[in-house]
Write a protein that holds these residues in place. Structure first.
Motif, short mmCIF file in Angstrom:
data_model
loop_
_atom_site.label_atom_id
_atom_site.label_comp_id
_atom_site.label_asym_id
_atom_site.label_seq_id
_atom_site.Cartn_x
_atom_site.Cartn_y
_atom_site.Cartn_z
N ARG A 141 0.81 -1.21 0.00
CA ARG A 141 0.00 0.00 0.00
C ARG A 141 0.85 1.27 0.00
O ARG A 141 0.37 2.35 0.32
N VAL A 142 2.12 1.12 -0.33
CA VAL A 142 3.04 2.27 -0.37
C VAL A 142 3.48 2.50 -1.81
O VAL A 142 3.95 1.58 -2.47
N TRP A 177 2.87 -0.96 6.19
CA TRP A 177 2.79 0.48 6.03
C TRP A 177 1.80 0.83 4.93
O TRP A 177 1.65 0.08 3.96
N GLY A 179 0.40 4.36 2.66
CA GLY A 179 0.50 5.79 2.40
C GLY A 179 1.10 6.08 1.04
O GLY A 179 1.63 5.19 0.36
N VAL A 194 4.05 10.67 6.18
CA VAL A 194 2.88 10.28 5.39
C VAL A 194 2.50 8.81 5.52
O VAL A 194 1.42 8.42 5.09
N LEU A 195 3.37 7.99 6.09
CA LEU A 195 3.09 6.55 6.17
C LEU A 195 2.52 6.18 7.53
O LEU A 195 3.04 6.60 8.58
N ALA A 196 1.45 5.41 7.51
CA ALA A 196 0.86 4.86 8.74
C ALA A 196 1.37 3.45 8.93
O ALA A 196 1.40 2.64 8.00
N THR A 496 -5.81 2.12 -6.48
CA THR A 496 -5.62 1.44 -5.19
C THR A 496 -6.02 -0.02 -5.29
O THR A 496 -5.30 -0.91 -4.82
#
Length: 507
Positions: A141-142, A177, A179, A194-196, A496
């Motif tokens: 997801r990065v 991660w 973001g 910016v990354l969770a 996405t």
């Protein structure tokens, strides 16, 4: 000889000539030096090339196959084309350059976390050197990480951590991660903003079988043929008003009707409302949205298909008259056997392969996808009264999240690209999908899998967007599908979902 070579290279270097050869020699000598037991590294970090077997030359295929076999990392069979050179870097890097107890960390395709072609790396089955997986990073997801600044690269990423000369399965959890980075090669400070970060369950290993368990759950819709005997429109009632419990109907004439039925007058008359059902055709299915449904007469009651005689016996006079007219015309115009009788009755035709009675059991949520077309479309239906036509495939879903997950997978270009070569080709393009999508190893929805949950959430977001799009009634269904797809692209949710499905399925 080595002394003379070194002296000559030194002289050329001092003269400002042949700099490339010192670079090449250094790269040749360093691995030899590092491979000595006294010089091996405590930590080995790398980003090896990801090159799958099917993209190699014939000679390189032979070399990779033999090298992977020597480490017991060759799976072969139907999965041979998915074998990746990066697995060899993992094994050989640990064997040659890592000391006992040393730690290895490589940037790898996301599939290394759970795909069967990488199972030998994860389960301790690797030979010549033993490396236990001690951790992982999920970076699916990065983006952007590699390639385009827009985040359009297509391969999802992970990092695997291993320890030499240690045994044991991968841990139960890994780091994940999510973001969008401001740029490729972002700094650690930029990424931290910016990354969770979260801990998630380690992805469930995929099956070695190159087929999806959904294959047995999905089935083709009912053969509602001839169309003009089943699909209807409300007819003018004249001076006698149409009854609410038995509206007056007329068989619908369409441009796709085939001979000999194009010359047959459709039935007309009142039919009891319990047999007037909404029907989802193939053209009713759009990405994440059900388009227009049509109306039809469906002679099914309590899981039984009725004939004119059985409808009359049950007191359904309107349906009985409708079926009497339809059966007479069917017997006259349908295909005949050598004895001159119809090859099958209208009842058997409507319930061909039990496709109609299969829909007698009510399902509150069903997933639908198109049988044919140049693009695969899928959505879910939250109405248990609708009958599915044979131009669509359907399955009951165990939850809304499962329905959203399946629709998300089926709506991607990734799935389309991987079944195109299996499709029969029509006049211009590949056409039928049927069950071809289930030849891909699409796993069943698992609410404990973070990737599955993320896909479901993204699909629910996409459905919300699709529902709000104003689609002109006069627009063709293909134009409506294009409008929905473009809106999802503009929103960013389409990208996405593509990335998540890329992480879900092996290359």
């Amino acid at each position: 000889m080595l002394g003379q070579t070194f002296a000559q290279l030194k002289e050329l270097y001092l003269d400002g000539r042949n700099h490339i050869w010192t670079f090449i020699l250094r790269n040749l000598l360093r691995p030899v030096w590092l491979s000595h037991p006294d010089h091996r590294a405590d930590v080995l970090i790398g980003n090896p090339p990801w090159i799958v077997y099917r993209h190699l030359s014939a000679d390189m295929k032979d070399r990779l196959r033999e090298a992977l076999r020597s480490y017991n990392l060759w799976v072969g069979g139907s999965l041979a084309t998915q074998q990746d050179m990066c697995a060899l870097f993992w094994a050989r890097g640990a064997e040659r350059y890592l000391r006992d107890g040393g730690v290895l960390a490589l940037v790898l395709p996301y599939a290394a976390l759970n795909a069967p072609v990488f199972a030998g790396m994860r389960d301790g089955g690797m030979e010549r050197v033993r490396v236990a997986i001690i951790g992982g990073w999920g970076l699916e997801r990065v983006w952007p990480i590699f390639g385009a600044q827009s985040g359009s690269s297509t391969t999802s990423t992970c990092v695997l951590f291993g320890e030499r000369d240690r045994a044991g399965p991968p841990p139960a959890e890994f780091d994940r991660w999510v973001g969008v980075l401001p740029r490729r090669d972002a700094s650690e400070a930029e990424a931290a903003e910016v990354l969770a970060h979260m801990r998630a369950a380690w992805p469930r290993p995929r099956t070695l079988l190159a087929a999806s368990p959904y294959r047995t759950r999905f089935r083709n819709g009912a053969s509602l043929f001839p169309r003009r005997f089943v699909l209807v429109e409300y007819a003018a009632a004249g001076r006698l008003q149409s009854r609410r419990d038995a509206p007056r109907l007329r068989g619908r004439v369409g441009s796709l009707d085939k001979r000999p039925w194009t010359g047959v007058e459709p039935p007309e008359g009142p039919v009891e409302r319990i047999f007037v059902r909404r029907i989802a055709l193939g053209e009713s299915v759009a990405p994440y949205r059900v388009l227009d449904l049509v109306t039809g007469v469906v002679p099914m009651e309590s899981g039984a298909i009725l004939t004119a005689a059985s409808a009359d016996a049950r007191g359904h006079r309107g349906l009985a008259a409708w079926l009497r007219d339809a059966e007479t015309k069917w017997n006259e115009h349908s295909n005949k056997g050598v004895d001159g009788a119809p090859r099958m009755t209208l009842k058997r035709s409507l319930n061909h392969l039990q496709k109609l009675v299969a829909q007698a059991a009510r399902s509150p949520i069903r997933v639908l996808y198109t049988k044919a077309g140049t693009r695969l479309s899928a959505c879910w239906l939250e109405d248990d009264d609708v009958i599915i036509d044979h131009k669509a495939y359907w399955s009951a879903a165990n939850s809304l999240e499962e329905a959203a997950y399946v629709a998300a997978v089926l709506n991607t270009s990734i799935v389309l690209d991987r079944v195109k070569d299996l499709q029969p080709v029509g006049q211009r393009d590949p056409r039928d999908f049927d069950n071809l999508v289930w030849t891909l190893p699409i796993p069943e929805f698992d609410a404990s899998e973070a990737l599955h949950v993320d896909l479901a959430a993204a699909a629910l977001h996409a459905a919300g967007i699709a529902a709000r799009i104003e689609l002109p009634d006069s627009a063709h269904f293909t134009a409506k599908r294009r409008a929905i797809r473009q809106t999802l692209v503009d929103d960013g949710v389409a990208e996405t979902i593509e990335r998540l499905v890329d992480a879900l399925l092996p290359p």
